[in-house]
Design an enzyme around this catalytic site. Structure first.
Site, mmCIF file in Angstrom:
data_model
loop_
_atom_site.group_PDB
_atom_site.id
_atom_site.type_symbol
_atom_site.label_atom_id
_atom_site.label_comp_id
_atom_site.label_asym_id
_atom_site.label_seq_id
_atom_site.Cartn_x
_atom_site.Cartn_y
_atom_site.Cartn_z
ATOM 1 N N CYS A 57 19.974 11.220 21.067
ATOM 2 C CA CYS A 57 21.600 10.946 21.852
ATOM 3 C C CYS A 57 21.578 9.349 22.266
ATOM 4 O O CYS A 57 22.778 8.815 22.066
ATOM 5 C CB CYS A 57 22.281 12.152 22.858
ATOM 6 N N GLY A 58 20.722 9.585 22.622
ATOM 7 C CA GLY A 58 20.913 8.030 23.159
ATOM 8 C C GLY A 58 21.244 6.644 22.151
ATOM 9 O O GLY A 58 21.855 6.248 22.032
#
Length: 164
Positions: A57-58
């Site tokens: 996600c990052g």
């Protein structure tokens, strides 16, 4: 159109191109209420992602931040949605220097993600689904497996479907 997602929510609930997008009203990382009906004519990507502070996600959201100005020049906005609390999202956005809204689908837990067929009740998280919305209608949607980031090229491809 949407692509298969082996770790998905209920794809049969996901709105398709040409359908009216489910409405939403969620708080962003600053506690501001963002409502779909208040977005007017501006096109936007709803980017559902599982959790703040996770590796995939990052990296995915960092790539979106890198192209945010390019998309803003075409009057397209990014709204990223997870089931995290707005206070978690504030810390996440501040640490990662995200300049776009992170929306908290915290309570009722995953309700907006569920309305888009982008919630996995087994993991309790949003899935990796993206919807491009213009004039309250879905223009395009796509997804990727939980362990795989969506490609920025796919976002650019979706832009070609927008009307003036």
């Amino acid at each position: 159109m949407g692509s298969p997602n082996p770790v998905s929510g209920n794809d049969s609930l996901a709105p398709s191109a040409g359908e009216t997008a489910p409405g939403f009203a969620l708080h962003n990382q600053h506690g501001e209420l963002i409502e779909s009906r208040g977005l007017g004519e501006q096109a936007y990507f709803l980017v559902f992602y599982p959790f703040a502070f996770s590796a995939v996600c990052g990296s995915e959201l960092e790539e979106i931040e890198k192209v945010r100005d390019e998309f803003a020049a075409r009057n397209v906005r990014f709204l990223a949605i997870s089931v995290d609390h707005k206070f978690v999202l504030r810390t996440y956005a501040d640490q990662a220097h995200f300049g776009f809204d992170l929306l908290a689908d915290f309570w009722p837990h995953g309700a907006v993600a569920s309305s888009y067929g982008a919630f996995n009740p087994e993991s309790g998280a949003a899935t990796r689904h993206t919807f491009l919305i213009q004039h309250e209608c879905v223009v395009d949607s796509f997804s990727s497996p939980i362990h795989q980031a969506r490609a920025i090229a796919r976002y650019r491809q979706a832009l070609d479907l927008l009307t003036s």
